[in-house]
Design a protein around this motif. Structure first.
Motif, PDB file in Angstrom:
ATOM      1  N   ASP A   1       0.840  -1.194   0.000  1.00 50.71           N
ATOM      2  CA  ASP A   1       0.000   0.000   0.000  1.00 50.71           C
ATOM      3  C   ASP A   1       0.876   1.245   0.000  1.00 50.71           C
ATOM      4  OD1 ASP A   1      -2.733  -1.178   0.220  1.00 50.71           O
ATOM      5  OD2 ASP A   1      -1.894  -2.010   2.069  1.00 50.71           O
TER       6      ASP A   1
ATOM      7  N   ARG B   1      -4.766   5.816   0.461  1.00 47.98           N
ATOM      8  CA  ARG B   1      -3.810   4.747   0.212  1.00 47.98           C
ATOM      9  C   ARG B   1      -4.173   4.045  -1.102  1.00 47.98           C
ATOM     10  NH1 ARG B   1      -2.252   7.423   3.631  1.00 47.98           N
ATOM     11  NH2 ARG B   1      -1.575   6.885   5.767  1.00 47.98           N
TER      12      ARG B   1
ATOM     13  N   GLY C   1      -3.166   0.648  -3.287  1.00 46.66           N
ATOM     14  CA  GLY C   1      -2.494  -0.616  -3.050  1.00 46.66           C
ATOM     15  C   GLY C   1      -2.593  -1.592  -4.202  1.00 46.66           C
TER      16      GLY C   1
END
Length: 223
Positions: free
Chosen positions: A74, A82, A84
């Motif tokens: 991430d 975030r 990821g």
């Protein structure tokens, strides 16, 4: 074979994440390299657009326990955002089960779910230092053990199915590097091919309509 593409993509994701591992999860919450496991409820059922029975909607289903391992990375894309990437390898105990007393073939023959490979991305939002919610999407390849018969010839082979997956979940930090979580995901398999043993060429690809619902608990460690 699309399964080879999925495996290469998974390796590429890990290679991409490696140079950035200097920034640990302790420095930026819910970021960095992670490994973990998952276990939960698995429900697979046939749809209706590719139903082998044109007089009624059978909608057979199989249920079981899903279990697997996941690896991912991430990236912080802001204070709370975030981005990821992840790959997982999972198995399932889901097997033959009928919803009615009619002879059925589940659109795939009598089946048992074997391994599942998933490669995809996810987008998370950190709502507190210990909580992140996220959505995910990607490619999934599910292999089934296939058993069928026409009354004369018995078939016992594998069936690879390709599809896509959408999901959403939440993660909760436990201490500095560990996490637990829960996730719901929906998968749709739209193509398949029979894999024969030995030197026999794989069967031609064909359309199918198979839905999958899973609710899993997750746990892991960030580095």
């Amino acid at each position: 074979m699309n399964i080879k593409i999925g495996s290469l993509a998974a390796a590429s994701l890990i290679a991409l994440a490696t140079p950035a591992m200097a920034q640990t999860a302790g420095e930026v919450p819910f970021s960095g390299f992670r490994v973990g496991g998952e276990v939960g409820y698995d429900h697979i059922r046939s749809g209706s657009t590719e139903d082998v029975d044109d007089t009624r909607d059978l909608k057979q289903s199989v249920d079981g326990v899903e279990y697997g391992a996941v690896v991912g990375y991430d990236f912080p894309a802001g204070d709370n955002l975030r981005v990821g990437v992840e790959a997982s390898y999972a198995g399932s105990s889901a097997g033959r089960d009928y919803n009615n007393d009619q002879p059925t073939v589940f659109n795939l023959g009598n089946v048992k779910a074997d391994r599942d490979i998933y490669v995809g991305g996810r987008l998370g939002f950190v709502t507190s230092p210990s909580t992140m919610v996220y959505a995910k999407a990607g490619y999934t390849n599910q292999r089934f053990s296939l058993t069928g018969t026409d009354g004369t010839v018995n078939l016992d082979q594998s069936l690879d199915t390709d599809g896509w997956r959408l999901g959403a979940g939440a993660e909760f930090a436990v201490g500095r590097n560990a996490y637990i979580g829960a996730e719901y995901r929906y998968s749709k398999y739209g193509e398949g091919e029979v894999d024969f043993e030995g030197d026999t060429p794989d069967g031609s690809r064909f359309n199918l309509d198979t839905d999958r619902h899973q609710v899993v608990a997750t746990a892991g460690i960030r580095f």
